[in-house]
Design a protein around this motif. Structure first.
Motif, PDB file in Angstrom:
ATOM      1  N   LEU A 210     120.156  11.461 149.215  1.00 61.22           N
ATOM      2  CA  LEU A 210     118.991  12.238 148.958  1.00 61.22           C
ATOM      3  C   LEU A 210     118.809  13.673 148.900  1.00 61.22           C
ATOM      4  CD1 LEU A 210     116.801   9.916 151.672  1.00 61.22           C
ATOM      5  CD2 LEU A 210     116.487   9.950 149.341  1.00 61.22           C
ATOM      6  N   SER A 215     113.664  13.841 145.584  1.00 62.44           N
ATOM      7  CA  SER A 215     113.465  13.078 146.834  1.00 62.44           C
ATOM      8  C   SER A 215     112.249  13.299 147.440  1.00 62.44           C
ATOM      9  CB  SER A 215     114.663  13.116 147.507  1.00 62.44           C
ATOM     10  OG  SER A 215     115.776  12.833 147.187  1.00 62.44           O
ATOM     11  N   HIS A 244     111.709   5.476 152.890  1.00 61.03           N
ATOM     12  CA  HIS A 244     112.295   6.173 152.100  1.00 61.03           C
ATOM     13  C   HIS A 244     113.965   6.361 152.341  1.00 61.03           C
ATOM     14  CE1 HIS A 244     113.210  10.656 150.780  1.00 61.03           C
ATOM     15  NE2 HIS A 244     112.457  10.234 149.584  1.00 61.03           N
ATOM     16  N   ALA A 248     117.372   4.329 150.301  1.00 67.76           N
ATOM     17  CA  ALA A 248     118.345   5.444 150.024  1.00 67.76           C
ATOM     18  C   ALA A 248     119.846   4.567 150.595  1.00 67.76           C
ATOM     19  CB  ALA A 248     118.301   6.764 150.561  1.00 67.76           C
ATOM     20  N   ILE A 262     116.925   9.170 142.522  1.00 69.56           N
ATOM     21  CA  ILE A 262     115.681   8.813 143.216  1.00 69.56           C
ATOM     22  C   ILE A 262     115.265   7.492 142.555  1.00 69.56           C
ATOM     23  CG2 ILE A 262     114.110  10.329 141.935  1.00 69.56           C
ATOM     24  CD1 ILE A 262     114.445   9.674 145.742  1.00 69.56           C
ATOM     25  N   VAL A 265     116.708   4.862 144.580  1.00 68.96           N
ATOM     26  CA  VAL A 265     116.181   4.799 145.849  1.00 68.96           C
ATOM     27  C   VAL A 265     114.692   3.885 145.459  1.00 68.96           C
ATOM     28  CG1 VAL A 265     115.142   5.962 147.841  1.00 68.96           C
ATOM     29  CG2 VAL A 265     117.118   6.803 146.844  1.00 68.96           C
TER      30      VAL A 265
END
Length: 278
Positions: A210, A215, A244, A248, A262, A265
């Motif tokens: 991250l 991010s 979050h 990840a 990102i 993610v």
């Protein structure tokens, strides 16, 4: 931090906070998010925040961007509606607002922030350039609605509140300031701190993948979506931070911390929701 017990955010306590989706619900039941994000050369921030917001359950999403940049968003995120920063924003149907990613520091953006704080009384999140505008004009602190969420990384935190010699000192200051200013402070870092009114949590999820641009934009979108769905500010911040980070961690199955983007993610948010609601 010495005066208040700091707890750990884990899957087990996030499970107690998440509300199951009603099978008979419609989009009107899950709020209308407004993201004020993006600008010339920084429309990626708006796209990332919007994508994360939509993946986090908001019923509707409008993204407020400069008119000249509209085609980027309409192409990248067809599910989002668009409003223009050159126009007067209508907040009447908005449930929650996230402002800051990629908006820049020009006079127009300062006016946009002031207009938001003057005319919108709902849930607000400030990130990125919105925090830089706040740092440049501390009088705006008095205009923030109670339990506004702010999401600074260490450099932004020090710009807002003065230099700190260590992570521990910065966390202690965040806890005290959240009480004094009646804010929810999300101090991003290796273990992100979420604090308000003397109640503090450190996230156990997340990894160094991250530690890249974008991010924070995704986190803004996630928390804004949760605010729009009616979660209280502190609860939305805790859930958002944990999801979050967990997304990840899930992304590491296919990626390395070096290669993770990102978008990887955001693509794992669905599995993160599943794991925390199982």
């Amino acid at each position: 931090m010495d005066n208040y017990k700091t707890q750990l955010l884990t899957t087990s306590n996030i499970k107690t906070l998440l509300k199951p989706r009603d099978f008979s619900a419609n989009k009107g039941d899950y709020g209308h998010s407004l993201l004020i994000a993006g600008g010339m050369g920084k429309m990626g921030a708006a796209v990332i925040a919007a994508r994360a917001c939509l993946r986090s359950g908001t019923g509707l999403l409008t993204v407020c961007v400069p008119k000249s940049e509209r085609s980027i968003l309409q192409t990248a995120i067809p599910e989002a509606m668009i409003s223009f920063r050159e126009d007067n924003t209508d907040f009447s149907n908005i449930s929650a607002v996230g402002i800051g990613p990629g908006i820049g520091l020009g006079k127009g953006t300062g006016k946009t922030l002031k207009n938001l704080l003057k005319h919108f009384n709902g849930a607000v999140l400030l990130d990125a350039d919105a925090l830089n505008l706040l740092a440049a004009n501390h009088k705006l602190f008095k205009k923030l609605p109670k339990v506004t969420v702010i999401t600074p990384h260490p450099k932004e935190f020090d710009s807002l509140f003065g230099s700190h010699a260590s992570e521990e000192e910065r966390r202690n200051a965040a806890i005290d300031l959240a009480i004094k200013l009646e804010l929810v402070i999300v101090l991003k870092g290796h273990q992100t701190l979420v604090t308000t009114a003397g109640c503090s949590f450190l996230s156990t999820a997340g990894n160094a993948g991250l530690a890249k641009g974008g991010s924070g934009d995704a986190l803004t979108g996630i928390i804004t979506a949760l605010l729009a769905q009616g979660y209280e500010s502190f609860v939305a911040a805790k859930i958002g931070v944990y999801l979050h980070g967990l997304a990840a961690d899930i992304a590491l199955v296919e990626q390395s911390m070096e290669s993770m983007l990102i978008d990887d993610v955001i693509a794992c948010l669905g599995e993160a929701f599943k794991q925390t609601m199982a």
